[in-house]
Write a protein that holds these residues in place. Structure first.
Motif, short mmCIF file in Angstrom:
data_model
loop_
_atom_site.label_atom_id
_atom_site.label_comp_id
_atom_site.label_asym_id
_atom_site.label_seq_id
_atom_site.Cartn_x
_atom_site.Cartn_y
_atom_site.Cartn_z
N TYR A 1 -0.45 7.04 21.92
CA TYR A 1 -1.72 6.53 21.41
C TYR A 1 -2.15 5.22 22.07
CZ TYR A 1 -1.70 9.99 17.67
OH TYR A 1 -1.74 11.17 16.97
N CYS B 1 -5.65 4.75 23.92
CA CYS B 1 -6.44 5.97 23.73
C CYS B 1 -7.87 5.64 23.30
CB CYS B 1 -5.80 6.86 22.67
SG CYS B 1 -4.33 7.72 23.25
N TRP C 1 -11.63 7.99 22.59
CA TRP C 1 -12.23 9.32 22.57
C TRP C 1 -13.72 9.21 22.26
CZ3 TRP C 1 -8.07 8.05 19.27
CH2 TRP C 1 -6.81 8.52 19.67
#
Length: 309
Positions: free
Chosen positions: A227, A230, A232
């Motif tokens: 993670y 990360c 998105w």
């Protein structure tokens, strides 16, 4: 005093670290580099209004952690966080200049914006600071304001849901941070699992509606494997979800095409890119799901053509 011990200082709340703040800080960094000195940004926590006029403090555009990170990204060597207390608020401009700027930071140059005020009842301004600089051996640079840019205006735009205009003044998307907590899990039941973000009190949250943006994990402590770093593309919902009555106001983010994320307990950031629509009460779950699909398609289109923040 050795010249190498001295510093170039800039002072402000810097909430939002918007384009006007950036101009002041970047100038301070440039002066520090030219003099081969360290650059120190002084900021305050909590917001001065919270101490001087409790209950009147403005919604916060940045957490302290994010503010410090943004200042560091601009090239500042050190960020000094001064706890804002009534004792600090009562310091005269001369006492602040002597105790903080001259003695504690050994300022060689102080760079401030044209609207900078300091000291008890904001009695000091750049002209007062220049006089004090002559007394305490530092020079002062006053940077003109960037027209049409202020933390107040950014807050107004965020409150109205105009996150695109807010981003143009910030130089980046407006960000809301918090810890992912368990909600009603209706998004998962509908096929779009969301991260329900519990934000700090008095956070500047955009107006209710649906937005395109990004969801990212923030390294506060250690992140689980896989993670770190990360980010998105995300469909973001702000509001009470009027289709389901009685739901408290929330900030929820669905990471596109990801139903395998376990973010509970993690510190995350939600970056708001574009407002898609206001909130609507749908007559059926099927109509809601159809709209969510349309929203996700639009988010995918918008985030694929935008640079990742």
């Amino acid at each position: 005093m050795q010249e190498s011990e001295r510093s170039v200082v800039t002072v402000g709340v810097f909430d939002g670290v918007h384009l006007g703040h950036r101009q002041v800080v970047e100038r301070a960094v440039a002066v520090a580099r030219s003099l081969d000195l360290r650059c120190v940004a002084v900021t305050f926590e909590p917001h001065p209004a919270e101490v001087v006029r409790p209950g009147t403090q403005p919604p916060r555009l940045t957490t302290l952690r994010h503010r410090a990170a943004l200042l560091t990204e601009l090239g500042v060597d050190d960020v000094m966080v001064l706890p804002f207390t009534m004792e600090l608020a009562r310091l005269s401009p001369a006492d602040f200049a002597q105790s903080v700027l001259a003695e504690r930071l050994q300022a060689a140059t102080v760079v401030v914006g044209a609207n900078f005020t300091f000291g008890h009842q904001a009695a000091g301004d750049p002209s007062v600071l220049r006089v004090l600089g002559d007394k305490y051996d530092f020079t002062v640079e006053e940077i003109p304001l960037v027209s049409g840019v202020s933390s107040t205006l950014v807050r107004e735009l965020v409150a109205a849901g105009d996150v695109s205009a807010a981003a143009s003044l910030l130089g980046r998307p407006h960000r809301v941070e918090g810890v992912v907590v368990r909600g009603y899990q209706r998004g998962r039941q509908l096929g779009f699992p969301t991260a329900n973000v519990e934000t700090p009190p008095n956070t500047a949250i955009p107006a209710d509606g649906v937005y395109a943006g990004w969801l990212r994990c923030v390294a506060v402590g250690n992140l689980p494997a896989g993670y770190d770093g990360c980010v998105w593309p995300a469909a973001i919902s702000v509001g009470t979800n009027p289709t389901f009555e009685g739901v408290p106001r929330t900030v929820e983010a669905y990471a596109l095409d990801r139903d395998d994320l376990d973010l509970y307990g993690m510190h995350v950031a939600v970056d708001f890119g574009t407002r898609l629509r206001g909130n609507t009460k749908f007559d059926s779950i099927e109509a809601l799901i159809a709209q969510i699909h349309a929203d996700v398609d639009r988010v995918r289109e918008l985030t694929s053509s935008a640079s990742r923040p």
